[in-house]
Design a protein around this motif. Sequence first.
Motif, PDB file in Angstrom:
ATOM      1  N   PRO A  52     -25.709  -4.770  48.871  1.00  0.00           N
ATOM      2  CA  PRO A  52     -27.161  -4.968  48.680  1.00  0.00           C
ATOM      3  C   PRO A  52     -28.019  -3.887  49.317  1.00  0.00           C
ATOM      4  O   PRO A  52     -29.213  -3.783  49.003  1.00  0.00           O
ATOM      5  CB  PRO A  52     -27.420  -6.333  49.338  1.00  0.00           C
ATOM      6  N   THR A  53     -27.437  -3.074  50.210  1.00  0.00           N
ATOM      7  CA  THR A  53     -28.217  -1.998  50.827  1.00  0.00           C
ATOM      8  C   THR A  53     -28.388  -0.807  49.897  1.00  0.00           C
ATOM      9  O   THR A  53     -29.152   0.109  50.200  1.00  0.00           O
ATOM     10  CB  THR A  53     -27.546  -1.524  52.133  1.00  0.00           C
ATOM     11  N   GLY A  54     -27.651  -0.798  48.772  1.00  0.00           N
ATOM     12  CA  GLY A  54     -27.812   0.276  47.795  1.00  0.00           C
ATOM     13  C   GLY A  54     -26.869   1.441  47.943  1.00  0.00           C
ATOM     14  O   GLY A  54     -27.013   2.442  47.231  1.00  0.00           O
ATOM     15  N   VAL A  55     -25.867   1.350  48.836  1.00  0.00           N
ATOM     16  CA  VAL A  55     -24.954   2.479  49.039  1.00  0.00           C
ATOM     17  C   VAL A  55     -23.824   2.495  48.016  1.00  0.00           C
ATOM     18  O   VAL A  55     -23.081   3.467  47.906  1.00  0.00           O
ATOM     19  CB  VAL A  55     -24.340   2.446  50.457  1.00  0.00           C
ATOM     20  N   GLY A  56     -23.655   1.413  47.271  1.00  0.00           N
ATOM     21  CA  GLY A  56     -22.551   1.304  46.331  1.00  0.00           C
ATOM     22  C   GLY A  56     -21.631   0.166  46.759  1.00  0.00           C
ATOM     23  O   GLY A  56     -22.057  -0.762  47.438  1.00  0.00           O
ATOM     24  N   TYR A  57     -20.384   0.238  46.365  1.00  0.00           N
ATOM     25  CA  TYR A  57     -19.408  -0.775  46.780  1.00  0.00           C
ATOM     26  C   TYR A  57     -18.986  -0.505  48.220  1.00  0.00           C
ATOM     27  O   TYR A  57     -18.860   0.649  48.641  1.00  0.00           O
ATOM     28  CB  TYR A  57     -18.201  -0.764  45.849  1.00  0.00           C
ATOM     29  N   SER A  58     -18.766  -1.584  48.966  1.00  0.00           N
ATOM     30  CA  SER A  58     -18.475  -1.406  50.388  1.00  0.00           C
ATOM     31  C   SER A  58     -17.539  -2.491  50.892  1.00  0.00           C
ATOM     32  O   SER A  58     -17.444  -3.578  50.314  1.00  0.00           O
ATOM     33  CB  SER A  58     -19.768  -1.440  51.207  1.00  0.00           C
ATOM     34  N   VAL A  59     -16.856  -2.176  51.985  1.00  0.00           N
ATOM     35  CA  VAL A  59     -16.044  -3.177  52.677  1.00  0.00           C
ATOM     36  C   VAL A  59     -16.928  -4.346  53.093  1.00  0.00           C
ATOM     37  O   VAL A  59     -16.531  -5.511  53.000  1.00  0.00           O
ATOM     38  CB  VAL A  59     -15.345  -2.558  53.902  1.00  0.00           C
ATOM     39  N   SER A  60     -18.127  -4.036  53.531  1.00  0.00           N
ATOM     40  CA  SER A  60     -19.054  -5.072  54.011  1.00  0.00           C
ATOM     41  C   SER A  60     -19.332  -6.117  52.940  1.00  0.00           C
ATOM     42  O   SER A  60     -19.340  -7.322  53.218  1.00  0.00           O
ATOM     43  CB  SER A  60     -20.366  -4.428  54.456  1.00  0.00           C
ATOM     44  N   LYS A  61     -19.565  -5.680  51.709  1.00  0.00           N
ATOM     45  CA  LYS A  61     -19.857  -6.634  50.634  1.00  0.00           C
ATOM     46  C   LYS A  61     -18.601  -7.406  50.244  1.00  0.00           C
ATOM     47  O   LYS A  61     -18.642  -8.615  50.017  1.00  0.00           O
ATOM     48  CB  LYS A  61     -20.426  -5.911  49.415  1.00  0.00           C
ATOM     49  N   TYR A  62     -17.476  -6.694  50.187  1.00  0.00           N
ATOM     50  CA  TYR A  62     -16.224  -7.357  49.797  1.00  0.00           C
ATOM     51  C   TYR A  62     -15.854  -8.491  50.749  1.00  0.00           C
ATOM     52  O   TYR A  62     -15.314  -9.515  50.333  1.00  0.00           O
ATOM     53  CB  TYR A  62     -15.082  -6.351  49.754  1.00  0.00           C
ATOM     54  N   ILE A  63     -16.150  -8.340  52.055  1.00  0.00           N
ATOM     55  CA  ILE A  63     -15.734  -9.359  53.036  1.00  0.00           C
ATOM     56  C   ILE A  63     -16.873 -10.306  53.393  1.00  0.00           C
ATOM     57  O   ILE A  63     -16.804 -10.994  54.417  1.00  0.00           O
ATOM     58  CB  ILE A  63     -15.190  -8.708  54.315  1.00  0.00           C
ATOM     59  N   SER A  64     -17.903 -10.370  52.553  1.00  0.00           N
ATOM     60  CA  SER A  64     -19.086 -11.158  52.927  1.00  0.00           C
ATOM     61  C   SER A  64     -18.982 -12.644  52.590  1.00  0.00           C
ATOM     62  O   SER A  64     -19.997 -13.311  52.477  1.00  0.00           O
ATOM     63  CB  SER A  64     -20.336 -10.568  52.271  1.00  0.00           C
ATOM     64  N   ASN A  65     -17.773 -13.163  52.440  1.00  0.00           N
ATOM     65  CA  ASN A  65     -17.617 -14.618  52.373  1.00  0.00           C
ATOM     66  C   ASN A  65     -16.671 -15.057  53.489  1.00  0.00           C
ATOM     67  O   ASN A  65     -16.033 -14.222  54.161  1.00  0.00           O
ATOM     68  CB  ASN A  65     -17.110 -15.075  50.999  1.00  0.00           C
ATOM     69  N   ILE A 185     -28.115   9.281  54.038  1.00  0.00           N
ATOM     70  CA  ILE A 185     -28.530   9.867  52.755  1.00  0.00           C
ATOM     71  C   ILE A 185     -29.047   8.790  51.814  1.00  0.00           C
ATOM     72  O   ILE A 185     -30.066   8.958  51.135  1.00  0.00           O
ATOM     73  CB  ILE A 185     -27.353  10.624  52.105  1.00  0.00           C
ATOM     74  N   SER A 186     -28.336   7.651  51.788  1.00  0.00           N
ATOM     75  CA  SER A 186     -28.743   6.564  50.900  1.00  0.00           C
ATOM     76  C   SER A 186     -30.128   6.046  51.265  1.00  0.00           C
ATOM     77  O   SER A 186     -30.934   5.738  50.377  1.00  0.00           O
ATOM     78  CB  SER A 186     -27.718   5.433  50.975  1.00  0.00           C
ATOM     79  N   LYS A 187     -30.408   5.948  52.552  1.00  0.00           N
ATOM     80  CA  LYS A 187     -31.722   5.459  52.970  1.00  0.00           C
ATOM     81  C   LYS A 187     -32.824   6.468  52.638  1.00  0.00           C
ATOM     82  O   LYS A 187     -33.941   6.083  52.293  1.00  0.00           O
ATOM     83  CB  LYS A 187     -31.704   5.195  54.486  1.00  0.00           C
ATOM     84  N   ALA A 188     -32.479   7.770  52.736  1.00  0.00           N
ATOM     85  CA  ALA A 188     -33.500   8.791  52.507  1.00  0.00           C
ATOM     86  C   ALA A 188     -33.743   9.054  51.023  1.00  0.00           C
ATOM     87  O   ALA A 188     -34.874   9.303  50.600  1.00  0.00           O
ATOM     88  CB  ALA A 188     -33.090  10.093  53.195  1.00  0.00           C
ATOM     89  N   ALA A 189     -32.651   8.998  50.210  1.00  0.00           N
ATOM     90  CA  ALA A 189     -32.784   9.396  48.806  1.00  0.00           C
ATOM     91  C   ALA A 189     -32.501   8.265  47.829  1.00  0.00           C
ATOM     92  O   ALA A 189     -32.534   8.485  46.614  1.00  0.00           O
ATOM     93  CB  ALA A 189     -31.834  10.555  48.512  1.00  0.00           C
ATOM     94  N   THR A 190     -32.214   7.079  48.337  1.00  0.00           N
ATOM     95  CA  THR A 190     -31.916   5.910  47.493  1.00  0.00           C
ATOM     96  C   THR A 190     -30.806   6.227  46.480  1.00  0.00           C
ATOM     97  O   THR A 190     -30.980   6.125  45.261  1.00  0.00           O
ATOM     98  CB  THR A 190     -33.171   5.420  46.738  1.00  0.00           C
ATOM     99  N   LEU A 191     -29.640   6.649  47.001  1.00  0.00           N
ATOM    100  CA  LEU A 191     -28.506   6.998  46.155  1.00  0.00           C
ATOM    101  C   LEU A 191     -27.450   5.906  46.210  1.00  0.00           C
ATOM    102  O   LEU A 191     -27.198   5.304  47.251  1.00  0.00           O
ATOM    103  CB  LEU A 191     -27.891   8.327  46.617  1.00  0.00           C
ATOM    104  N   ASP A 192     -26.825   5.666  45.070  1.00  0.00           N
ATOM    105  CA  ASP A 192     -25.715   4.729  44.964  1.00  0.00           C
ATOM    106  C   ASP A 192     -24.433   5.541  44.812  1.00  0.00           C
ATOM    107  O   ASP A 192     -24.269   6.276  43.840  1.00  0.00           O
ATOM    108  CB  ASP A 192     -25.918   3.816  43.750  1.00  0.00           C
ATOM    109  N   PHE A 193     -23.517   5.407  45.767  1.00  0.00           N
ATOM    110  CA  PHE A 193     -22.294   6.217  45.768  1.00  0.00           C
ATOM    111  C   PHE A 193     -21.113   5.533  45.080  1.00  0.00           C
ATOM    112  O   PHE A 193     -19.995   6.041  45.124  1.00  0.00           O
ATOM    113  CB  PHE A 193     -21.906   6.568  47.213  1.00  0.00           C
ATOM    114  N   GLY A 194     -21.347   4.394  44.451  1.00  0.00           N
ATOM    115  CA  GLY A 194     -20.287   3.714  43.740  1.00  0.00           C
ATOM    116  C   GLY A 194     -19.123   3.331  44.657  1.00  0.00           C
ATOM    117  O   GLY A 194     -19.330   2.832  45.761  1.00  0.00           O
ATOM    118  N   MET A 195     -17.896   3.605  44.201  1.00  0.00           N
ATOM    119  CA  MET A 195     -16.709   3.265  44.976  1.00  0.00           C
ATOM    120  C   MET A 195     -16.420   4.261  46.088  1.00  0.00           C
ATOM    121  O   MET A 195     -15.567   4.015  46.942  1.00  0.00           O
ATOM    122  CB  MET A 195     -15.487   3.187  44.050  1.00  0.00           C
ATOM    123  N   TRP A 196     -17.116   5.395  46.091  1.00  0.00           N
ATOM    124  CA  TRP A 196     -16.862   6.407  47.113  1.00  0.00           C
ATOM    125  C   TRP A 196     -17.195   5.907  48.511  1.00  0.00           C
ATOM    126  O   TRP A 196     -16.494   6.243  49.479  1.00  0.00           O
ATOM    127  CB  TRP A 196     -17.655   7.672  46.813  1.00  0.00           C
TER     128      TRP A 196
END
Length: 247
Positions: A52-65, A185-196
């Motif tokens: 939800p922070t906009g960085v793309g897919y993350s460990v944080s989102k995957y383990i959020s249950n 970078i994501s916070k400054a430029a609002t970029l989504d890095f996908g699975m990277w």
Amino acid sequence: MATTPPGTKLPQLKWSRSRLLVELAACMLPTMLIWSLPLLARAGFAENGPDPTGVGYSVSKYISNARATGLMAGCFQFPIMQMWDHHGITHFETNVMSSSNGRLHGVSFAALLAFQIAFGLFLAFPVTWHEELHMLSVIVFCVAGLAHFSVLYRLGDDEGLHPIAVFPLVIGVFGFVGVIFLVLISKAATLDFGMWFWAVECFGLTGMVWVTPASLAGEKLSTKLKKPSQVGSFNDIGKNDKPAALT
């Protein structure tokens, strides 16, 4: 019935020789977990979708249950125990006063403590519940982990890490620095890095998991090469012992 001759240390030798294998096997669990999170998400065990922070897919989102967070905590328990066992309170108390590098040992211990607290907060504050606190805990445990292992590597083989640990350490540095860099970078430029972004996180966590066991493996190998006559093998056990007494 045969009895074990006095002075025989077969159980201790067996454990000493097998402990490293147990530690290496236990470190495979968190490694396999983080790299298989997309598959677990497809199976419905982990959470799917971008962070939800906009960085793309993350460990944080995957383990959020609850399921995935619990599994993450359980799998990373042993690597963190290793860090405390080999470079925690006992290591700090032994070296802080007696070593000429006492200040560095103090920094290493403080960084380990900060890492432990921040990693706990990383699990306690899911990114889907509070983004700011979660991202803060991620940055703190990345910086603290880097500081802890970097200081240990600077202390060298005798008081810190074996040189062979530089390989997972470099992987961890790449991952943790990469995470911080991509977040900024994501916070400054609002970029989504996908699975990277998830992949960079995995490299950082994998490096962290394997630094301590790599150092221990290097220490055992160095000891074996330096003192071959004292290392021996299981086939040598009992060659010079007297025959067991019969009762």
